[in-house]
Scaffold this active site. Structure first.
Site, PDB file in Angstrom:
ATOM      1  N   GLU A 159       0.792  -1.285   0.091  1.00  0.00           N
ATOM      2  CA  GLU A 159       0.000   0.078   0.031  1.00  0.00           C
ATOM      3  C   GLU A 159       0.958   1.233  -0.030  1.00  0.00           C
ATOM      4  OE1 GLU A 159      -2.775   0.290   3.253  1.00  0.00           O
ATOM      5  OE2 GLU A 159      -2.690   2.552   2.963  1.00  0.00           O
TER       6      GLU A 159
ATOM      7  N   ARG B 156       0.509  10.130   1.074  1.00  0.00           N
ATOM      8  CA  ARG B 156       0.925  10.990   2.069  1.00  0.00           C
ATOM      9  C   ARG B 156       2.247  11.774   1.891  1.00  0.00           C
ATOM     10  NH1 ARG B 156       0.222   6.912   7.189  1.00  0.00           N
ATOM     11  NH2 ARG B 156      -1.670   6.025   6.202  1.00  0.00           N
TER      12      ARG B 156
ATOM     13  N   LYS C  37     -11.521  -2.182   5.624  1.00  0.00           N
ATOM     14  CA  LYS C  37     -10.172  -2.046   6.451  1.00  0.00           C
ATOM     15  C   LYS C  37     -10.585  -1.606   7.884  1.00  0.00           C
ATOM     16  CE  LYS C  37      -6.636   1.442   6.532  1.00  0.00           C
ATOM     17  NZ  LYS C  37      -5.230   2.009   5.573  1.00  0.00           N
TER      18      LYS C  37
HETATM   19  C1  3PG Z   1      -2.201   3.151   7.971  1.00  0.00           C
HETATM   20  O1  3PG Z   1      -2.394   4.216   7.357  1.00  0.00           O
HETATM   21  O2  3PG Z   1      -2.893   1.961   7.597  1.00  0.00           O
HETATM   22  C2  3PG Z   1      -1.623   3.200   9.378  1.00  0.00           C
HETATM   23  O3  3PG Z   1      -0.906   4.525   9.349  1.00  0.00           O
HETATM   24  C3  3PG Z   1      -0.617   2.348   9.540  1.00  0.00           C
HETATM   25  O4  3PG Z   1      -0.514   2.088  10.944  1.00  0.00           O
HETATM   26  P1  3PG Z   1       0.784   1.579  11.793  1.00  0.00           P
HETATM   27  O5  3PG Z   1       1.773   2.677  11.504  1.00  0.00           O
HETATM   28  O6  3PG Z   1       0.359   1.484  13.240  1.00  0.00           O
HETATM   29  O7  3PG Z   1       1.023   0.100  11.344  1.00  0.00           O
END
Ligand code: 3PG
Length: 214
Positions: free
Chosen positions: A47, A51, A135
């Site tokens: 993914e 950002r 999700k």
């Molecule tokens: C996302 O966007 O899915 C999260 O920022 C990922 O979360 P994590 O940094 O806790 O793995």
């Protein structure tokens, strides 16, 4: 594609992926070596989040150089981003939450979409629109595995990709839930290792994580 076909398509990608690395790529030049490192460790999909300024060009590079890696686009916040990520070569999209507008944009763009939910009512609203793969975000903060158990009993036909707070220490607990199709997380590609271009260390993290769940 119908919503049913999209659900089948997403199932085939996410079941195989098991662990989906959530990536923030600041430099376009890092995109392919990072994706190669993840692929070498055993990832079959990634993914790439919207950002960073470089996100769309990073997607283009990965789609062009590594067609064997199924490219997901994450952090879609605006409806017009569906056509942008589709044009950049992504095969499906995810977002950290969902509005009617975003869900409709995915349907209008005819693009496979994993919308995010964090409450039973949100799950049902998206289920009504045909989204059977969602999700769970933020997974840890919204109840983690207990939340998934609670959702699974009354809403048995929706499967989730929990993301947010998943790590090597709890990944197995998540994957053991019958309504979890895969998990997502940023722990596979830590920012400091990406900044150091330490690709072999990233491959090692992926291998260890994959070994921990198989
Ligand atoms: C996302 O966007 O899915 C999260 O920022 C990922 O979360 P994590 O940094 O806790 O793995």
């Amino acid at each position: 594609m119908s919503q049913e076909q999209n659900n089948l398509y997403l199932s085939s990608i996410l079941e195989k992926a098991i662990i989906l690395p959530v990536l923030v790529i600041e430099n376009r030049d890092d995109a392919v070596p990072l994706a190669e490192a993840l692929l070498e460790g055993g990832c079959t999909s990634v993914e790439v989040t919207l950002r960073s300024e470089a996100a769309l060009s990073a997607m283009e590079e990965i789609a062009k150089s590594l067609p064997e890696l199924v490219l997901g686009a994450g952090t879609l916040l605006e409806p017009e981003q569906f056509s942008q990520v589709k044009n950049a070569g992504a095969s499906y999209a995810l977002s950290p939450g969902t509005t009617r507008t975003l869900a409709q944009a995915a349907i209008d763009t005819d693009f496979a979409y994993v919308p995010a939910t964090a409450t039973p009512s949100e799950v049902l609203e998206l289920r009504e629109l045909g989204f059977k793969i969602q999700k769970l975000f933020p997974a840890g903060a919204s109840g983690g595995t207990e939340m998934l158990k609670s959702l699974g009993s009354p809403i048995a036909d929706v499967r989730f990709c929990p993301t947010g707070g998943v790590s090597v220490s709890n990944v197995n607990d998540y994957l053991k839930q019958s309504n979890v199709i895969c998990v997502g997380g940023s722990w596979l590609a830590p920012k400091d290792l990406v900044a150091e271009k330490n690709w072999s260390a990233i491959t090692k993290i992926v291998r260890e994580s994959m070994a921990a769940v198989s």
